[in-house]
Design a protein around this motif. Structure first.
Motif, mmCIF file in Angstrom:
data_model
loop_
_atom_site.group_PDB
_atom_site.id
_atom_site.type_symbol
_atom_site.label_atom_id
_atom_site.label_comp_id
_atom_site.label_asym_id
_atom_site.label_seq_id
_atom_site.Cartn_x
_atom_site.Cartn_y
_atom_site.Cartn_z
ATOM 1 N N ILE A 291 -47.106 12.786 39.294
ATOM 2 C CA ILE A 291 -46.664 14.099 38.823
ATOM 3 C C ILE A 291 -45.174 14.290 39.079
ATOM 4 O O ILE A 291 -44.438 14.784 38.238
ATOM 5 N N LYS A 292 -44.738 13.833 40.253
ATOM 6 C CA LYS A 292 -43.331 14.036 40.587
ATOM 7 C C LYS A 292 -42.426 12.948 39.999
ATOM 8 O O LYS A 292 -41.221 12.995 40.167
ATOM 9 N N CYS A 293 -43.033 11.964 39.376
ATOM 10 C CA CYS A 293 -42.296 10.747 39.022
ATOM 11 C C CYS A 293 -41.078 11.036 38.152
ATOM 12 O O CYS A 293 -41.165 11.635 37.085
ATOM 13 N N MET B 438 -51.041 17.057 33.298
ATOM 14 C CA MET B 438 -50.101 17.978 33.919
ATOM 15 C C MET B 438 -49.259 18.677 32.864
ATOM 16 O O MET B 438 -49.088 19.890 32.888
ATOM 17 N N ARG B 439 -48.792 17.895 31.895
ATOM 18 C CA ARG B 439 -47.948 18.495 30.860
ATOM 19 C C ARG B 439 -48.729 19.467 29.995
ATOM 20 O O ARG B 439 -48.208 20.503 29.592
ATOM 21 N N ALA B 440 -49.987 19.111 29.719
ATOM 22 C CA ALA B 440 -50.806 20.016 28.906
ATOM 23 C C ALA B 440 -51.035 21.325 29.654
ATOM 24 O O ALA B 440 -50.950 22.417 29.080
ATOM 25 N N ASN B 441 -51.336 21.230 30.946
ATOM 26 C CA ASN B 441 -51.571 22.446 31.737
ATOM 27 C C ASN B 441 -50.326 23.310 31.797
ATOM 28 O O ASN B 441 -50.390 24.530 31.688
ATOM 29 N N LEU B 447 -49.076 26.485 24.019
ATOM 30 C CA LEU B 447 -49.894 25.840 22.991
ATOM 31 C C LEU B 447 -50.958 26.789 22.472
ATOM 32 O O LEU B 447 -51.250 26.835 21.276
ATOM 33 N N GLU B 448 -51.528 27.585 23.406
ATOM 34 C CA GLU B 448 -52.561 28.532 22.986
ATOM 35 C C GLU B 448 -51.978 29.578 22.050
ATOM 36 O O GLU B 448 -52.608 29.957 21.057
ATOM 37 N N LYS B 449 -50.800 30.014 22.397
ATOM 38 C CA LYS B 449 -50.155 31.030 21.563
ATOM 39 C C LYS B 449 -49.955 30.470 20.155
ATOM 40 O O LYS B 449 -50.254 31.126 19.163
ATOM 41 N N ARG B 450 -49.507 29.225 20.120
ATOM 42 C CA ARG B 450 -49.259 28.593 18.837
ATOM 43 C C ARG B 450 -50.548 28.531 18.013
ATOM 44 O O ARG B 450 -50.568 28.870 16.829
ATOM 45 N N GLN B 492 -47.164 14.205 24.229
ATOM 46 C CA GLN B 492 -48.595 13.927 24.383
ATOM 47 C C GLN B 492 -48.981 12.705 23.555
ATOM 48 O O GLN B 492 -49.719 11.839 24.015
ATOM 49 N N ASP B 493 -48.446 12.645 22.343
ATOM 50 C CA ASP B 493 -48.741 11.499 21.482
ATOM 51 C C ASP B 493 -48.234 10.211 22.113
ATOM 52 O O ASP B 493 -48.907 9.182 22.097
#
Lengths: 304, 520
Positions: A291-293, B438-441, B447-450, B492-493
C-alpha cells in the motif's frame, strides 16, 4: 656535423668492423678505415651505439679503449660480469618467454634473496633483462630477457591493456559483432527459396566477422580468429546468437547467426515488484508494504 | 503451499466471494483437511455461515470432501483452482476466438455459476444475449427467437470438444458423506432427451417478461456441468509453444507445429511429456498448401527448443513432440530474461554460462564470460545472494588444511529457482491486488457518483428528457473529476493487465514443474 644519412652509414660501418674484428676495435682502426672522419664524429657515433647498448666499451691492459659488439647471449664472456650475474642471467634465459619469479631464481641459484635482488637490479640497469607483471598475478614481478616479448598467457592477449582487463573494449566488440550478425539476419529474411535458405543466409563464419571488425577499424590490436570466437561465444551466452559448425575442407568452420529470444520480457519484470530491491522485505505490516509502495505509485502515475 | 500463495488466495476469494468465504478458505488453506466444526472454531464464525461458505466453495469446485471420521465429512481446499479464477478472462477469450459470441456466453455463465444444469446455462445465456442484442438493436427479430437452439448447439460443441464436462454425482445420497463418481462415457455426452426445447423457450420468454420464478422443472435438473480447466490448459500450452516458434522462425513454422500437435492428439494422451510418433506424410495431409514443409520440419527440429524430435525416416520422416523439453527450454529462457532484467545482461551471461556448464569454478567464469574478474565475481556472488546460483564445496580430504584447497563450484538448481520465481509471482499478484483494492476504495465515492450520474442521464434519455436537462445533470461531474475518473479506471486496467500477465508467467512455470514431476 655529419648529415643523418652519413651518420647512419658510419654507424653501419662501425658495426661491420666490430663484426670483422672479434677481439674488438680501437679508435685507430676506425680512423684507418674512414680517414675522412673527424674524431668528434667518431665519438658521437660511438656514444650513440653505447647508449643503445649495441656495443660495449672495454679497457685493455695498456689503457687503450676497445669497442666490441655486444652479444647478450655471451654475457659470461663480458668482462666485469660477476659469477652471480652470470648464474642469474642463465636462469632467466632458460625460462624463455614465460618469465621467472625472483623467488624461484633464488631457489634455483641457491643465492641469498638480497643478493639476487641486487643482481637483478644490476642486470636490469644494464638492459639485459626486464621485469614484467603478469595479469594472472599482478603483484608478482616476473623477469625475462630484455629482447623477448612476454607470453600471451602473461599479457592476457588482446583483452588486456596495462595488465587490466579492458572490459569496455570487449563490450564494444561484443556489440559490433552482434550488430553485424543481426544485419545479416535481417537481410537473410528477404532471401527467397524456403526457410532453410533463409537460415543458411543468416549464418556468418567467424572469419567474416573478423574481417568486418578489422574493416571497422575500432581496434589497433590485430585480433586473431580465436579472439573473435571468444567474443562470439559471449554472445552465445547472452542468448542472442546461435553457433553451428560446418565443414570446409578438412577442418570445421564455426558459424554464428543472430536469433530472437523465445519469449518476450516476462510481465513479472514489467511491474515494480519484479525489479524491486526490497521485495524480500515487503509484507503487510511494517514500513515496506504494497500500500505504501513508492515504486508502485510511480509506476501507476507514470502517464499522468 | 506458502505464505504468499495463502495471501494471494485470500485476496482472490475476498474479491470474488466476500469476506466470510475468504476466511473459511483461509482457515482451510492453513489447517488442511478439516471438518465443519473445526473450521467454525478456527474462523470464529457461526455454524450456518461456515456451511454456507463451504457450499459456495463446493459450488465453484474449490473444495472437495471425504470421510474424515465415520459419518463426518472433512473438507479440503483446492488452492490451485483458486488461482485459476484469475485466468477466467483468458478462458472466455479463448472460447470467443474459437466459438464466437454464443460460446463465449455459455462459458462465461458457467464460470460465474461454478456448476450449472444445461438448461439453466442455456436460459441465462439466452437472456444475456437478448439484453446485449437489444442494446445494439441491430439483430433481426427472427434469429433471436431461435437463439436457444443456437446456444444449445454451441454448448453441445463445447461438451463434445471437452471444454465442458459433466460433474460427478452421488451414487447413494442416503449416506451422510456421499461419494461422487461418474462413468467415463458420461463425462462428455449430453443426451438430447434431457433438453426440452419448448419448455426452454417458454421460460426464456417468461423471464424476459419479468417473471423470475422458474415455471417448470426441466428434465435435466439433477445433471450439472462444469468447465474442464485441463482442456483449456492444453490450448494455452500449445499456443505458448506456437508463439515461441513464430517468434523464432516465422508464422508458417507455427502453423506447421500446430498441424503436428493436431495429428499427435489423435493418437496420444495430451498430457504425456512425450507424444507418440507422427510422420511427415500425415502432416502433409493437414497442410496441403505449405510449399516448404520438409524444410520447415527440419528447422523445427533444430529451432523449437527440443519440442520436435526426429526419430526415424519412415513415412517421409517420423517426428515426436516432446512437451517436457519445450517447457524446459521455455522456462530457461524465462528465467534468463528475469535475471537479465533484474541484474543486467552481464549477470544473465554468467547465469547462462553456469547453467550450460553445470558446475563452474570462479576463475573459469571470468575467463569464459569475458567480464573483468572483479565484476564477474561481484555478479556471481550477487546471484548467489539472491538464490539464483548455488555453491558446491568440493573437498579432497575431510580435514581442512591449507595444502588441500577446497574447490567451490557454482551451479544452478533449476527446480528451486523456478519455485522461487513462482513465489515471487504470487507476491507480485498479491501486491497488485492490494494496490487495486486500495485504489478502488480510495476513489469509491467518486466512482459511485460517476455511475449515479450516468444512470440518471440514461433514464432521462429514455424518458425523453430535454437536452438541457441532460446537460445539467452531466455537469454535476466537474471536468477535473471526469479526468480523475478516467485516470483511476486506466490504472485499474493497468493493474488488471499486469495480473493477467503474471498469470501467464505462472502458467509456464507450473507447466515446467508438472513435467519435471512426471520425469521423476
Amino acid at each position: 656535423m655529419a648529415a643523418p644519412d652519413l651518420a647512419a652509414e658510419v654507424e653501419q660501418r662501425v658495426l661491420q668492423l666490430c663484426g670483422e674484428f672479434k677481439q674488438g676495435i680501437t679508435y685507430q682502426i676506425i680512423q684507418n678505415d674512414m680517414p675522412t672522419l673527424k674524431l668528434q664524429h667518431i665519438v658521437e657515433i660511438i656514444n650513440k651505439l653505447l647508449a643503445t647498448s649495441r656495443i660495449d666499451m672495454l679497457k685493455k691492459d695498456d689503457d687503450v679503449l676497445v669497442f666490441k659488439l655486444r652479444d647478450p647471449g655471451s654475457l659470461h664472456r663480458v668482462k666485469g660480469a660477476e659469477p652471480e650475474e652470470q648464474v642469474v642471467y642463465k636462469i632467466i634465459e632458460e625460462s624463455g618467454t614465460q618469465g621467472i619469479w625472483a623467488r624461484e631464481i633464488r631457489a634455483k641459484s641457491n643465492l641469498h634473496l638480497n643478493t639476487v635482488d641486487k643482481v637483478l637490479r644490476k642486470l636490469e640497469s644494464k638492459k639485459l633483462i626486464k621485469s614484467f607483471n603478469s595479469v594472472s598475478a599482478p603483484k608478482k614481478k616476473t623477469y625475462l630477457l630484455y629482447n623477448l616479448e612476454p607470453d600471451r598467457s602473461l599479457t592476457g592477449g588482446a583483452w588486456y591493456s596495462d595488465q587490466h582487463f579492458d572490459s569496455e573494449f570487449v563490450d564494444i566488440l561484443n556489440q559490433q559483432c552482434w550488430r553485424f550478425l543481426e544485419q545479416r539476419a535481417v537481410r537473410a529474411r528477404q532471401v527467397a527459396g524456403g526457410p532453410i535458405a533463409v537460415r543458411n543466409a543468416s549464418y556468418v563464419a567467424s572469419k567474416e566477422v573478423l574481417k568486418h571488425i578489422s574493416d571497422l577499424g575500432i581496434t589497433k590490436v590485430q585480433l586473431s580468429i580465436e579472439d573473435i570466437e571468444t567474443i562470439l561465444e559471449t554472445l552465445v551466452f547472452d542468448g542472442k546468437v546461435e553457433r553451428s559448425v560446418a565443414s570446409e575442407g578438412a577442418e570445421g568452420v564455426k558459424l554464428y547467426r543472430a536469433v530472437t529470444g523465445l519469449l518476450p520480457t516476462p510481465t513479472l519484470m514489467c511491474i515494480p515488484c519484479g525489479v524491486c530491491p526490497l521485495i524480500k522485505e515487503c509484507d503487510d505490516v511494517g514500513n515496506v508494504t504494497p500500500i505504501k509502495c513508492r515504486y508502485m505509485k510511480e509506476w501507476l502515475d507514470l502517464e499522468w | 503451499m506458502s505464505c504468499n500463495l495463502q495471501k494471494c488466495c485470500y485476496k482472490i476469494l475476498n474479491e470474488y466471494f466476500g469476506d466470510i468465504v475468504a476466511r473459511v478458505g483461509d482457515a482451510l488453506f492453513q489447517k488442511g483437511l478439516n471438518p465443519l466444526k473445526v473450521i467454525c472454531a478456527h474462523t470464529k464464525l457461526p455454524y450456518s455461515k461456515v456451511s454456507e461458505a463451504l457450499a459456495v466453495l463446493v459450488q465453484h469446485n474449490l473444495v472437495t470432501w471425504e470421510e474424515w471420521r465415520p459419518q463426518i465429512p472433512g473438507y479440503t481446499l483446492l488452492h490451485d483452482r483458486i488461482l485459476l479464477i484469475l485466468r477466467f478472462p483468458r478462458y472466455v477469450y479463448l472460447v470467443r476466438e474459437q466459438y464466437g459470441e454464443e460460446g463465449e456466453m455459455v462459458v462465461d455463465v458457467l464460470l460465474k455459476e461454478g456448476q450449472a444444469t444445461a438448461s439453466s446455462i442455456i436460459i441465462t445465456s439466452c437472456i444475456k444475449l437478448y439484453e446485449a442484442a437489444t442494446d445494439e438493436s441491430a439483430v433481426a427479430k427472427g434469429s433471436l427467437e431461435q437463439k436457444h437452439i443456437v446456444v444449445r448447439n454451441h454448448l453441445l460443441k463445447l461438451i463434445e470438444n471437452e471444454f465442458i464436462q459433466r460433474c460427478p454425482s452421488p451414487q447413494d445420497s442416503s449416506v451422510p458423506v456421499p461419494v461422487l463418481s461418474i462413468k467415463e462415457d458420461q463425462l462428455y455426452s449430453l443426451p438430447s432427451e434431457l433438453l426440452d426445447l419448448k419448455a426452454l423457450q417458454q421460460e426464456i420468454q417468461l423471464r424476459r417478461a419479468g417473471n423470475t420464478k422458474p415455471a417448470v422443472t426441466h428434465p435435466d435438473a439433477q445433471i450439472y456441468w462444469r468447465v474442464n480447466y485441463d482442456r483449456f490448459h492444453i490450448e494455452f500450452r500449445d499456443s505458448e509453444i506456437r508463439n515461441c516458434v513464430v517468434r523464432r522462425v516465422d508464422p508458417l513454422a507455427g502453423e506447421c507445429l500446430g498441424a503436428m500437435l493436431k495429428v499427435s492428439y489423435t493418437r496420444s494422451d495430451p498430457w504425456a511429456s512425450s507424444m507418440n510418433v507422427v510422420t511427415a506424410s500425415e502432416i502433409r495431409d493437414q497442410l496441403k498448401d505449405l510449399k516448404y514443409l520438409d524444410q520447415y520440419l527440419k528447422i523445427l527440429e533444430d529451432d523449437s527448443g527440443g519440442c520436435v524430435q526426429k526419430v526415424g525416416d519412415a513415412g517421409g520422416g517420423q517426428y515426436r513432440l516432446n512437451m517436457a523439453n519445450a517447457y524446459e527450454t521455455m522456462t530457461h529462457t524465462l528465467i534468463d530474461n528475469i535475471v537479465q532484467e533484474r541484474f543486467g545482461s552481464k549477470a544473465a551471461r554468467i547465469f547462462r554460462l553456469i547453467r550450460k556448464h553445470r558446475m563452474m569454478e570462479q576463475d573459469q567464469i571470468g575467463e569464459l564470460s569475458m567480464i573483468g574478474k572483479k565484476e564477474a565475481n561481484l555478479l556471481s556472488y550477487r546471484l548467489l545472494h539472491d538464490n539464483f546460483l548455488r555453491i558446491h564445496e568440493q573437498r579432497k580430504t575431510l580435514a581442512p588444511s591449507p595444502a588441500n584447497k577446497i574447490i567451490y563450484l557454482f551451479h544452478v538448481d533449476m527446480n528451486s529457482v523456478v519455485r522461487m520465481i513462482l513465489e515471487w509471482c504470487y507476491k507480485g499478484l498479491y501486491n497488485l491486488m492490494v494496490q487495486r483494492e486500495m485504489r478502488a476504495n480510495y476513489n469509491r465515492r467518486l466512482l459511485e457518483k460517476r455511475t449515479r450520474v450516468d444512470t440518471i442521464v440514461e433514464n432521462l434519455k429514455q424518458s425523453g428528457g430535454s437536452e438541457e436537462q441532460i446537460q445539467e445533470v452531466e455537469e454535476m461531474v466537474t471536468p477535473s473529476e471526469r479526468s480523475l475518473v478516467e485516470q483511476v479506471l486506466s490504472t485499474q486496467d493497468k493493474l488488471f493487465d499486469a495480473e493477467t500477465g503474471l498469470d501467464d508467467t505462472v502458467f509456464i512455470l507450473q507447466m515446467y514443474l508438472y513435467y519435471q514431476m512426471q520425469k521423476e
